[in-house]
Every structure is written in structure tokens, then in C-alpha cells.
Design a protein around this motif. Structure first.
Motif, PDB file in Angstrom:
ATOM      1  N   TRP A  80      65.836 -33.420  58.689  1.00  0.00           N
ATOM      2  CA  TRP A  80      66.827 -32.353  58.801  1.00  0.00           C
ATOM      3  C   TRP A  80      68.073 -32.744  58.026  1.00  0.00           C
ATOM      4  CZ3 TRP A  80      71.630 -33.479  60.802  1.00  0.00           C
ATOM      5  CH2 TRP A  80      71.745 -34.638  61.572  1.00  0.00           C
ATOM      6  N   SER A  81      68.866 -31.729  57.686  1.00  0.00           N
ATOM      7  CA  SER A  81      70.132 -31.987  56.993  1.00  0.00           C
ATOM      8  C   SER A  81      71.136 -30.914  57.396  1.00  0.00           C
ATOM      9  CB  SER A  81      69.947 -31.987  55.476  1.00  0.00           C
ATOM     10  OG  SER A  81      69.471 -30.725  55.035  1.00  0.00           O
ATOM     11  N   GLY A  99      79.243 -40.242  58.767  1.00  0.00           N
ATOM     12  CA  GLY A  99      78.621 -39.932  57.488  1.00  0.00           C
ATOM     13  C   GLY A  99      78.381 -41.150  56.630  1.00  0.00           C
ATOM     14  N   GLY A 100      78.739 -42.329  57.149  1.00  0.00           N
ATOM     15  CA  GLY A 100      78.588 -43.558  56.367  1.00  0.00           C
ATOM     16  C   GLY A 100      77.593 -44.495  56.999  1.00  0.00           C
ATOM     17  N   LEU A 132      74.797 -41.089  59.808  1.00  0.00           N
ATOM     18  CA  LEU A 132      73.929 -40.049  59.268  1.00  0.00           C
ATOM     19  C   LEU A 132      74.186 -39.793  57.792  1.00  0.00           C
ATOM     20  CD1 LEU A 132      74.395 -37.595  62.276  1.00  0.00           C
ATOM     21  CD2 LEU A 132      72.496 -39.184  61.930  1.00  0.00           C
ATOM     22  N   ARG A 133      74.237 -40.833  56.996  1.00  0.00           N
ATOM     23  CA  ARG A 133      74.552 -40.682  55.573  1.00  0.00           C
ATOM     24  C   ARG A 133      73.602 -39.688  54.895  1.00  0.00           C
ATOM     25  NH1 ARG A 133      76.862 -43.950  51.519  1.00  0.00           N
ATOM     26  NH2 ARG A 133      77.154 -45.668  52.971  1.00  0.00           N
ATOM     27  N   ARG A 159      78.801 -34.390  53.585  1.00  0.00           N
ATOM     28  CA  ARG A 159      79.605 -33.434  54.361  1.00  0.00           C
ATOM     29  C   ARG A 159      80.202 -34.136  55.576  1.00  0.00           C
ATOM     30  NH1 ARG A 159      75.045 -30.701  52.691  1.00  0.00           N
ATOM     31  NH2 ARG A 159      75.425 -28.807  51.475  1.00  0.00           N
ATOM     32  N   ALA A 160      81.471 -33.922  55.790  1.00  0.00           N
ATOM     33  CA  ALA A 160      82.145 -34.554  56.918  1.00  0.00           C
ATOM     34  C   ALA A 160      81.972 -33.714  58.175  1.00  0.00           C
ATOM     35  CB  ALA A 160      83.628 -34.729  56.615  1.00  0.00           C
ATOM     36  N   ILE A 161      81.914 -34.382  59.329  1.00  0.00           N
ATOM     37  CA  ILE A 161      82.005 -33.690  60.617  1.00  0.00           C
ATOM     38  C   ILE A 161      83.492 -33.505  60.875  1.00  0.00           C
ATOM     39  CG2 ILE A 161      81.483 -33.803  63.071  1.00  0.00           C
ATOM     40  CD1 ILE A 161      79.099 -35.541  62.412  1.00  0.00           C
TER      41      ILE A 161
END
Length: 317
Positions: free
Chosen positions: A30-31, A276-277, A281-282, A288-290
Motif C-alpha cells: 500500500w502507499s 517517513g524516514g 514508512l519511507r 509525503r509527510a504526515i
């Protein structure tokens, strides 16, 4: 045959904003396709009396994201949905859950009126279980159902916001080896939680903690008690080693709160931007940032339907 892409949509309904996360699933992967937040004009928002305004905001999101007739996971601020935990052997969990339901009318923060209950239970080993009960006002769930349906969406499940944030932390493996402290600073004050293996162990609403400094001070005062709780009551792996923190708040506050918490004896302090790093969940976030705790909660809600290892939603719908 190539696997078909399928989108799932998550919504978070908060006190001052409505957030969303649109996720694409392809086979087992998923993405995050898009996400965002729309300001909500009424901080003391009563969904029963503001159903039309809620519908209008949701219609705006549906049009912008081009989603129609999607089954939507809805997560709610703790002022709208209370989650309680039960652990132990099966008989003990059944008794605890029954007691929670019997006392449901006493949750005055939800307001007066009939309450609805949803629960989920999983086994943690050969004899022990973990269970949750979610409690919500019947009038609220009816208003949300009407507004979501009027915007052209369907409801798949309804869950508590901090519970969904724990699910997100679990997918990132932040709480795999030891319990994780979650700190959500928002309009209604601070929410403090503990997560382990993506399952919420404790949630506490510190409504008087409205600022970064007040929130850090609350944690400082109660840190020993929170660690004893992990060891004695939840008996989580890692005992009382509550040495990691995930900050769930706006970026401009997250940096300040991270600085304050770094002065306590935590080994690691994460923010949503870290997910995101290397911390999470890179691949799935693809740069895309949360951008907010609401987006993180919406995404965590969706993950209940994408990752078989996550705890199922305590659906009150």
C-alpha cells in the motif's frame, strides 16, 4: 494478471478540523496517495446539531479527492469516542468488558443520551486475551452516518483516534520491543497514551495541559507512575522501559515539545515527520509527510483493513 489497484479512505473528525488519508492498495502493498486537513469552524462542535455543516465539509473533501462510494474508516476525537481496555484470561476479560458496558452511561464527557458500544478481542497467548470497548453517543453516530452518506461515502467502521494512532505506531515497529508513550497536543488539551505492538494500553485526557510546557510537565510528574503501570497492570514485554515517545501534534509545536521531552530520560523522541524516514514508512509514504495528528489517525484507521497484523477496529457502527 496484474493485481488491480484499490483505494481506501480514512477520515478523522476532530474538534477544529477534519483530516483524511487516501491509500492505494496493490496486492500486499500500500502507499499513501494523498492526505490533508480541512479546518472546522466550531471548537465545541456538536455533530448532532451541525450535521449539515459536517456534510458540507465532507462534500468538499470528496470533490477535491475524487472519491465516491468509498467505504470509509472514521476515527473520532476522544471527546466523541471513549476507548477502554481489558486484559487477562478469557473470563477476566469478559467480566471487565461487561463492567465497562454496564458503566457506559457514566461517561459524561460524551454528553447525555443513549450510548452505543463496540468491542474487539484478540488472544495474546494460549491463555490471555486483550480486548477493547469503544463507547459513543447514538445521536452522534447517526449524525455522522447521515453526513458521510450525504457526501457520497459509506462507513466501514468507527474507532477512537488515539487507538488508530497506536495502530500506526505498531506498523512502524516503534513499540515492538518495549511500550511507547504517545503524546497528542491539540485544541482540547493533551491526550497521553501508551502503545505496545500497535495496541493501546492506556489513554488519558489531560485537558488542563494546553501548552507545550504544561504537557511536558504533566509527563514529568507522572512518568514513574506510567512506567509502573506498564509493568504491573499491562505486564507488557519490556516491563517498565517506557523510554520512547511519539509526538502527535502540528510541526510547529512538535519541535518545541520534542525539545522539552528530550530533557527527560527518554532514549528516543519521534515526531510524525520521522515516520517517513528511517523510523517508519519511507516506501509507503513516498516522500509525503504526515502533516498532522489527524492525518496520522486517519491513516492508522485505514491500516486496520490493510495490514492483517494490526488490531481490528473496535467498531461502534
Amino acid at each position: 494478471m496484474q493485481p488491480s489497484n484499490k483505494c481506501r479512505f480514512g477520515l478523522y473528525i476532530g474538534l477544529d478540523s477534519i483530516s483524511y488519508a487516501k491509500v492505494e492498495r496493490k496486492g500486499p502493498d500500500w502507499s499513501l496517495v494523498s492526505s490533508g486537513s480541512v479546518p472546522w469552524s466550531e471548537n465545541s462542535f456538536s455533530p448532532e446539531s451541525r450535521e449539515d455543516e459536517l456534510r458540507a465539509v465532507l462534500q468538499q473533501i470528496v470533490k477535491a479527492e475524487n472519491v465516491h462510494q468509498e467505504s470509509t474508516q472514521v476515527t473520532l476525537h476522544s471527546r466523541f469516542c471513549v476507548t477502554r481496555i481489558a486484559t487477562g484470561e478469557k473470563r477476566q476479560v469478559d467480566e471487565q468488558l461487561a463492567e465497562i458496558v454496564d458503566n457506559g452511561e457514566h461517561y459524561l464527557q460524551l454528553g447525555l443520551g443513549d450510548k452505543l458500544f463496540g468491542h474487539a478481542i484478540v488472544s495474546t497467548d494460549a491463555v490471555r486475551q486483550y480486548g477493547q470497548v469503544a463507547i459513543i453517543k447514538r445521536g452522534l453516530i447517526e449524525a455522522i452516518e447521515n453526513a458521510v452518506g450525504g457526501a457520497g461515502l459509506g462507513i466501514e467502521a468507527v474507532d477512537g483516534a488515539l487507538n488508530s494512532a497506536c495502530r500506526l505506531a505498531g506498523v512502524c515497529q516503534l513499540d515492538a520491543d518495549a511500550p511507547l508513550l504517545l503524546v497528542w497536543l491539540g485544541v482540547g488539551g493533551s491526550e497521553i497514551g501508551i502503545s505496545h505492538h500497535g495496541r493501546m494500553q492506556l489513554n488519558y485526557h489531560a485537558g488542563t495541559s494546553q501548552t507545550v510546557h504544561q504537557t511536558a510537565e504533566i509527563i514529568r510528574k507522572h512518568l514513574k507512575r506510567l512506567r509502573r503501570f506498564c509493568e504491573r497492570y499491562r505486564q507488557v514485554d519490556g516491563g517498565n522501559e517506557l523510554n520512547r515517545v511519539l509526538i502527535l501534534t502540528a510541526p510547529e509545536q512538535a519541535a518545541d515539545l520534542k525539545g522539552e521531552l528530550a530533557q527527560l530520560d527518554f532514549e528516543q523522541v519521534f515526531t510524525l515527520q520521522d515516520l517517513g524516514g528511517e523510523a517508519g514508512l519511507r516506501k509507503q509514504l513516498s516522500g509525503r509527510a504526515i502533516s498532522s495528528a489527524g492525518v496520522g489517525s486517519a491513516l492508522g484507521g485505514v491500516l486496520a483493513h490493510l495490514d492483517p497484523g494490526t488490531f481490528p477496529p473496535t467498531d461502534v457502527f
